[in-house]
Scaffold this active site. Structure first.
Site, PDB file in Angstrom:
ATOM      1  CE  LYS A  22      -1.747   1.539   4.019  1.00 19.10           C
ATOM      2  NZ  LYS A  22      -1.487   2.763   4.207  1.00 19.10           N
ATOM      3  CG  ASN A  23       2.265   2.661   3.519  1.00 18.89           C
ATOM      4  OD1 ASN A  23       1.115   2.901   3.183  1.00 18.89           O
ATOM      5  ND2 ASN A  23       2.734   2.414   4.722  1.00 18.89           N
ATOM      6  CB  CYS A 115      -5.181   9.920  11.475  1.00 17.09           C
ATOM      7  SG  CYS A 115      -3.548   9.488  11.458  1.00 17.09           S
ATOM      8  NE  ARG A 120       0.237  10.267   9.678  1.00 21.40           N
ATOM      9  CZ  ARG A 120       0.090   9.172   9.083  1.00 21.40           C
ATOM     10  NH1 ARG A 120      -1.073   8.779   9.335  1.00 21.40           N
ATOM     11  NH2 ARG A 120       0.660   8.821   8.218  1.00 21.40           N
ATOM     12  CG  ASP A 306       3.527   1.522   9.519  1.00 22.44           C
ATOM     13  OD1 ASP A 306       3.474   1.799   8.281  1.00 22.44           O
ATOM     14  OD2 ASP A 306       3.029   2.423  10.089  1.00 22.44           O
ATOM     15  NE  ARG A 398      -7.336   4.073   5.516  1.00 21.99           N
ATOM     16  CZ  ARG A 398      -6.189   4.544   6.320  1.00 21.99           C
ATOM     17  NH1 ARG A 398      -6.373   4.702   7.408  1.00 21.99           N
ATOM     18  NH2 ARG A 398      -5.163   4.951   5.791  1.00 21.99           N
TER      19      ARG A 398
END
Ligand code: EPZ
Length: 420
Positions: A22-23, A115, A120, A306, A398
């Site tokens: 994803k990243n 978030c 952030r 993560d 997500r």
């Protein structure tokens, strides 16, 4: 909102295919804005965040076609403004800022907002844009950057928590079409940054040093279309490895890259987990008894933030005291309260979680809050006695492709319940 119903106590066994990262794919999709020519991206995971980025690119005028894991994007003509409502919903979309500035010399993008894991800020992103000559204004929830010329320059991108991953990506993408040379010091070294640089170089950019703390970009006149295969998702891989160990099973990750998982494998081996790389992938097997460990999250190649939440779940199961210190984000322990609800014994002291491992977990309804916290709760549910209902699993969708099917394939008793 959908939930996951999990019946705990079944060891996970078997092989799980690791999807594209994803990243890596989000900034790579943004990078297609740098050329009017067609780009083809392969090994694209089927994730809500990828769908959101597709909508953002389309809203800016790009054509986006998806055929299974292959995405074809052509940004022949694009607007300099990214849709406020779309960008606001997904932080990762801030990485359209760099390519818009690089190609159009102007961009209007909504502030990404924070978030649950922290404020952030994007001050380092904007510092990089200013270093290239852009004028930066923030107003009415938007950030506007513009510059008659973009001229390469040296820029130090280290912040209070070290490098910035998407900040490095944004500055790299703004600099590829600037005049002259840009040198990014304290660049993020994550594999996802290296993958983006590889895609940009395939488009004709001149980037050296990606993957290290100093990245040199020599500006070129234009970029052309390119094809690229996205690297496997090291965070998804770590998540399934930890789930296998937590459930006393044996899980093989097919398609993961062992060199992207060094810090995670090092910690699991310290705990007594058997890890073996082979032609078919990487196999993780729990040893007889596991030892508690201490973990501090750090920029790559350090232990990834993560994977912090998932490790916390595992450590609550191991008798003894473990300490996790979160050095990247200021509020990334939202999973702790939910783990307590399942019977874990831990306390939060500032940036550290002190875990008294060994108390058995028992199932209960829990609330997912962010992507990785949700994964930690799923792992807890796989171990807890009885039924655990993880609510608001849109957070999971997500970043974890087909998580219920993949867990099912490993023998888990899990089902998705459509929400109200
Ligand atoms: C990327 O976010 C990832 N997201 C995050 O993954 C990951 O946790 C993070 O990198 C760190 O590895 C994507 O790639 C889409 P940062 P990013 O800028 O780039 C501070 C997930 O679960 N900072 O590297 O936004 C920041 O507050 C997500 O997949 C500044 O101070 O993170 C944080 O403390 C969550 N100023 C630290 O740096 C800035 O301008 C690292 O953030 C930018 C960041």
């Amino acid at each position: 909102m959908d939930s996951l119903l999990i019946k705990g106590g079944k060891p996970l066994h078997g092989v799980v295919d690791i999807s594209g990262a994803k990243n890596a794919v989000l900034p790579i999709m943004a990078a297609t804005l740098l050329t009017p020519e067609r780009c083809v991206i392969r090994n694209v995971p089927d994730l809500a965040d990828v769908g959101m980025m597709e909508r953002i690119l389309t809203s800016m005028g790009a054509s986006v076609q998806r055929d299974g894991g292959t995405l074809t994007v052509q940004a022949s003509r694009i607007s300099d403004k990214a849709d406020y409502d779309l960008v606001r919903k997904m932080r990762g979309s801030i990485c359209v800022l760099g390519p818009l500035l690089g190609r159009l010399h102007r961009a209007t993008v909504s502030m990404p907002g924070g978030c649950v894991i922290g404020v952030r800020p994007i001050d380092l992103h904007l510092k990089g844009m200013r270093a290239l000559g852009a004028e930066v204004k923030t107003m009415a929830g938007y950030v506007r950057v513009k510059s008659r010329r973009l001229v390469g320059a040296p820029v130090f991108l280290g912040g209070r928590a070290g490098p910035t991953v998407l900040g490095t990506a944004n500055v790299m993408m703004a600099a590829v079409l600037a005049e002259g040379q840009t040198i990014i010091e304290s660049a993020a070294c994550e594999p996802e940054v290296t993958d983006l640089a590889k895609f940009l170089n395939a488009m004709g950019a001149k980037i050296a040093g990606a993957g290290g703390p100093t990245i040199t970009i020599t500006g070129v006149k234009q970029l052309h279309g390119a094809e690229h295969e996205v690297i496997p998702d090291r965070i998804e891989a770590a998540t399934y490895a930890i789930a296998g160990v937590a459930t006393r099973g044996e899980v093989t990750l097919r398609g993961a890259r062992i060199e992207h998982l060094t810090a995670v494998i090092d910690k699991l081996r310290d705990m007594g987990v058997k890890v073996e790389g082979h032609a078919g992938g990487i196999t993780f097997k729990r040893g007889r008894s596991l030892r508690p460990v201490d973990i501090t999250t750090l920029p790559y190649p350090g232990f990834p933030t993560d994977v912090q939440a998932q490790m916390m779940t595992l450590l609550t199961l191991i008798p003894g005291i473990s300490i996790i210190t979160e050095r990247i984000f200021e509020a990334r322990f939202s999973h702790a309260a939910e783990l307590l609800r399942l019977g874990a014994d831990l306390a939060i002291e500032g940036p550290s979680a002190i875990i008294k491992g060994g108390s058995p977990l028992s199932g209960a309804p829990v609330m997912a809050s962010d992507l990785r916290a949700s994964a930690a709760l799923v792992i807890a549910g796989l171990v807890a006695k009885g039924i655990t209902q993880v609510n608001r699993i849109y957070h999971l969708d997500r970043g974890y492709e087909k998580i219920d099917a993949k867990l099912h394939g490993l023998g888990a008793s899990v089902s998705r319940v459509a929400g109200s």
